[in-house]
Design a protein around this motif. Structure first.
Motif, PDB file in Angstrom:
ATOM      1  N   LEU A 131       0.837  -1.203   0.000  1.00  0.00           N
ATOM      2  CA  LEU A 131       0.000   0.000   0.000  1.00  0.00           C
ATOM      3  C   LEU A 131       0.871   1.251   0.000  1.00  0.00           C
ATOM      4  N   GLY A 132       1.957   1.217   0.745  1.00  0.00           N
ATOM      5  CA  GLY A 132       2.861   2.358   0.779  1.00  0.00           C
ATOM      6  C   GLY A 132       3.412   2.691  -0.593  1.00  0.00           C
ATOM      7  N   TRP A 133       3.757   1.662  -1.362  1.00  0.00           N
ATOM      8  CA  TRP A 133       4.318   1.899  -2.696  1.00  0.00           C
ATOM      9  C   TRP A 133       3.288   2.526  -3.622  1.00  0.00           C
ATOM     10  N   ILE A 134       2.075   1.994  -3.626  1.00  0.00           N
ATOM     11  CA  ILE A 134       1.075   2.512  -4.561  1.00  0.00           C
ATOM     12  C   ILE A 134       0.602   3.912  -4.158  1.00  0.00           C
ATOM     13  N   LEU A 135       0.686   4.261  -2.883  1.00  0.00           N
ATOM     14  CA  LEU A 135       0.393   5.633  -2.480  1.00  0.00           C
ATOM     15  C   LEU A 135       1.552   6.566  -2.849  1.00  0.00           C
ATOM     16  N   PHE A 136       2.764   6.068  -2.708  1.00  0.00           N
ATOM     17  CA  PHE A 136       3.959   6.843  -3.051  1.00  0.00           C
ATOM     18  C   PHE A 136       3.947   7.299  -4.502  1.00  0.00           C
ATOM     19  N   TYR A 137       3.384   6.500  -5.373  1.00  0.00           N
ATOM     20  CA  TYR A 137       3.336   6.846  -6.800  1.00  0.00           C
ATOM     21  C   TYR A 137       2.773   8.245  -7.034  1.00  0.00           C
ATOM     22  N   SER A 138       1.798   8.658  -6.236  1.00  0.00           N
ATOM     23  CA  SER A 138       1.128   9.935  -6.462  1.00  0.00           C
ATOM     24  C   SER A 138       2.074  11.130  -6.418  1.00  0.00           C
ATOM     25  N   TYR A 139       3.217  10.986  -5.774  1.00  0.00           N
ATOM     26  CA  TYR A 139       4.157  12.105  -5.655  1.00  0.00           C
ATOM     27  C   TYR A 139       5.254  12.093  -6.716  1.00  0.00           C
ATOM     28  N   THR A 140       5.403  10.993  -7.441  1.00  0.00           N
ATOM     29  CA  THR A 140       6.621  10.800  -8.232  1.00  0.00           C
ATOM     30  C   THR A 140       6.758  11.751  -9.410  1.00  0.00           C
ATOM     31  N   LYS A 141       5.651  12.177 -10.017  1.00  0.00           N
ATOM     32  CA  LYS A 141       5.798  13.057 -11.170  1.00  0.00           C
ATOM     33  C   LYS A 141       6.305  14.444 -10.785  1.00  0.00           C
ATOM     34  N   ARG A 142       6.405  14.679  -9.488  1.00  0.00           N
ATOM     35  CA  ARG A 142       6.958  15.944  -9.019  1.00  0.00           C
ATOM     36  C   ARG A 142       8.487  15.957  -9.036  1.00  0.00           C
ATOM     37  N   PHE A 143       9.103  14.759  -9.151  1.00  0.00           N
ATOM     38  CA  PHE A 143      10.567  14.758  -9.077  1.00  0.00           C
ATOM     39  C   PHE A 143      11.263  13.777 -10.024  1.00  0.00           C
ATOM     40  N   THR A 144      10.533  12.911 -10.733  1.00  0.00           N
ATOM     41  CA  THR A 144      11.205  11.989 -11.641  1.00  0.00           C
ATOM     42  C   THR A 144      10.379  11.735 -12.893  1.00  0.00           C
ATOM     43  N   ARG A 145      11.065  11.653 -14.028  1.00  0.00           N
ATOM     44  CA  ARG A 145      10.396  11.334 -15.288  1.00  0.00           C
ATOM     45  C   ARG A 145       9.961   9.879 -15.338  1.00  0.00           C
ATOM     46  N   TYR A 146      10.450   9.063 -14.412  1.00  0.00           N
ATOM     47  CA  TYR A 146      10.183   7.621 -14.449  1.00  0.00           C
ATOM     48  C   TYR A 146       8.978   7.221 -13.598  1.00  0.00           C
ATOM     49  N   ALA A 147       8.071   8.156 -13.364  1.00  0.00           N
ATOM     50  CA  ALA A 147       6.849   7.840 -12.620  1.00  0.00           C
ATOM     51  C   ALA A 147       6.072   6.705 -13.277  1.00  0.00           C
ATOM     52  N   HIS A 148       6.168   6.596 -14.604  1.00  0.00           N
ATOM     53  CA  HIS A 148       5.466   5.527 -15.324  1.00  0.00           C
ATOM     54  C   HIS A 148       5.940   4.144 -14.848  1.00  0.00           C
ATOM     55  N   TRP A 187       4.480  -3.490 -19.444  1.00  0.00           N
ATOM     56  CA  TRP A 187       3.228  -3.272 -20.177  1.00  0.00           C
ATOM     57  C   TRP A 187       2.525  -2.012 -19.679  1.00  0.00           C
ATOM     58  N   VAL A 188       2.375  -1.887 -18.361  1.00  0.00           N
ATOM     59  CA  VAL A 188       1.689  -0.728 -17.780  1.00  0.00           C
ATOM     60  C   VAL A 188       2.464   0.557 -18.045  1.00  0.00           C
ATOM     61  N   ALA A 189       3.766   0.545 -17.794  1.00  0.00           N
ATOM     62  CA  ALA A 189       4.569   1.741 -18.021  1.00  0.00           C
ATOM     63  C   ALA A 189       4.511   2.166 -19.485  1.00  0.00           C
ATOM     64  N   GLY A 190       4.510   1.186 -20.388  1.00  0.00           N
ATOM     65  CA  GLY A 190       4.452   1.496 -21.812  1.00  0.00           C
ATOM     66  C   GLY A 190       3.164   2.194 -22.203  1.00  0.00           C
ATOM     67  N   PHE A 191       2.009   1.701 -21.724  1.00  0.00           N
ATOM     68  CA  PHE A 191       0.768   2.359 -22.128  1.00  0.00           C
ATOM     69  C   PHE A 191       0.524   3.633 -21.335  1.00  0.00           C
ATOM     70  N   ASP A 192       1.086   3.751 -20.134  1.00  0.00           N
ATOM     71  CA  ASP A 192       0.947   4.999 -19.383  1.00  0.00           C
ATOM     72  C   ASP A 192       1.711   6.133 -20.068  1.00  0.00           C
ATOM     73  N   ILE A 193       2.842   5.808 -20.678  1.00  0.00           N
ATOM     74  CA  ILE A 193       3.583   6.812 -21.446  1.00  0.00           C
ATOM     75  C   ILE A 193       2.740   7.297 -22.617  1.00  0.00           C
ATOM     76  N   LEU A 194       2.076   6.367 -23.305  1.00  0.00           N
ATOM     77  CA  LEU A 194       1.204   6.764 -24.410  1.00  0.00           C
ATOM     78  C   LEU A 194       0.112   7.721 -23.922  1.00  0.00           C
ATOM     79  N   LEU A 282      -7.798  -1.563 -26.042  1.00  0.00           N
ATOM     80  CA  LEU A 282      -6.841  -2.634 -26.323  1.00  0.00           C
ATOM     81  C   LEU A 282      -6.231  -3.203 -25.055  1.00  0.00           C
ATOM     82  N   ASN A 283      -5.868  -2.348 -24.118  1.00  0.00           N
ATOM     83  CA  ASN A 283      -5.229  -2.859 -22.904  1.00  0.00           C
ATOM     84  C   ASN A 283      -6.209  -3.629 -22.025  1.00  0.00           C
ATOM     85  N   GLY A 284      -7.475  -3.219 -22.041  1.00  0.00           N
ATOM     86  CA  GLY A 284      -8.478  -4.006 -21.339  1.00  0.00           C
ATOM     87  C   GLY A 284      -8.610  -5.398 -21.938  1.00  0.00           C
ATOM     88  N   ILE A 285      -8.607  -5.472 -23.262  1.00  0.00           N
ATOM     89  CA  ILE A 285      -8.684  -6.768 -23.945  1.00  0.00           C
ATOM     90  C   ILE A 285      -7.451  -7.606 -23.639  1.00  0.00           C
TER      91      ILE A 285
END
Length: 301
Positions: A131-148, A187-194, A282-285
């Motif tokens: 849970l800590g990791w998935i909550l931490f994600y919300s802050y990452t775009k403030r300091f790293t391009r690799y939030a995806h 897979w997730v990081a790839g489509f999140d970049i799109l 597509l990603n849902g499929i």
């Protein structure tokens, strides 16, 4: 290039239930939940599975995702209010207050920990880290391009957690869960970049970090394609690591690889008009198909 689009994939209707469902983008559950079921299915080859286990896994996953998405909306509410694409989200639009969203996140977290405790001791011990990791994600775009990639790791927890919920121990061979999680991550990081291509101008203007903001549309597309290539390779490698998975699995993995190629073909640096088809449809499929392939191998091979 058009960078601002109204969001789709909303639950229709009015009322509090619809507001809370849209707060956490409930339709997007289709991306990761099937992979949680993949983890449980793979564990079932060697460990007994009860209906209650599956119910608790689904409830735990849903609660964790609700907590993460609700928390993200709270943390990003001021950013969302300034972005034309997101300013109609529930908090900036005034449909839900910060207090209401916060209470729902706390309740979801309690449900998640309760389910983890009911599954087994290992799940309970690992629950705070997950849970800590998935909550931490919300802050990452403030300091790293690799939030995806952080988001990809968050969703990759789903199949691993479900496997551990059934088995109570790591996979044998060790690499099986690693390549499954790695495939989901890429897979997730790839489509999140799109999806993030829509916000290049806004992210740059606000000092927010993303691969598209850092590399531009063409560079981001190349990065996404590499990730999806790695994802396809790891899904195929999973079949090589697990002898229980037969020829049907490899055929299915090849089909998914072709679908990823098609997904990439839909999005171009100067044309984002098919983002919804590439991102959601597509990603849902792909996620549902992957689960059905693994389940089919388990039931009929």
């Amino acid at each position: 290039m058009t960078t601002h689009r109204l969001e789709g994939q909303h639950v229709g209707g009015r009322g509090r239930l619809a507001d809370y469902a849209n707060l956490v983008k409930l339709p997007h559950t289709v991306f990761a939940m099937p992979f949680a079921l993949v983890g449980a299915t793979l564990a079932s080859y060697r460990y007994p599975v009860q209906a209650l286990d599956i119910l608790l896994i689904l409830l735990a996953f849903t609660a964790a995702r609700f907590a993460a998405m609700g928390f993200n909306r709270i943390v990003d509410r001021r950013i969302d209010a300034q972005n034309p694409r997101t300013q109609m989200r529930e908090i900036p639009a005034g449909k839900l207050s910060v207090g209401e969203a916060t209470v729902s996140v706390v309740i979801a977290a309690v449900v998640f920990f309760t389910c983890a405790a009911l599954l087994n001791r290992l799940c309970l011990y690992l629950a705070p880290f997950a849970l800590g990791w998935i909550l931490f994600y919300s802050y990452t775009k403030r300091f790293t391009r690799y939030a995806h990639l952080v988001l990809g790791f968050a969703l990759a927890i789903a199949p691993v957690g479900a496997y551990l919920a059934i088995a109570g121990e790591w996979s044998r061979p060790v690499g099986a869960l690693l390549v499954l999680a790695g495939g989901v991550l890429c897979w997730v990081a790839g489509f999140d970049i799109l999806y993030s291509l829509q916000d290049i101008d806004f992210d740059r203007s606000q000092g927010l970090h993303s691969i598209p903001a850092a590399l531009g549309a063409r560079g981001a597309l190349a990065f996404s394609r590499v990730l999806h290539g790695l994802s396809a390779a790891q899904f195929i490698a999973l079949g090589a690591l697990l002898p229980e998975l037969g020829i049907g699995y490899f055929i299915g993995a090849a089909v998914i690889a072709l679908m990823l190629v098609y997904e990439q073909s839909l999005v171009k640096a100067d044309d984002l008009s098919k983002i919804d088809a590439a991102f959601f449809t597509l990603n849902g499929i792909i996620s549902v198909l992957f689960f059905l392939i693994v389940l089919g191998e388990r039931l009929f091979a």
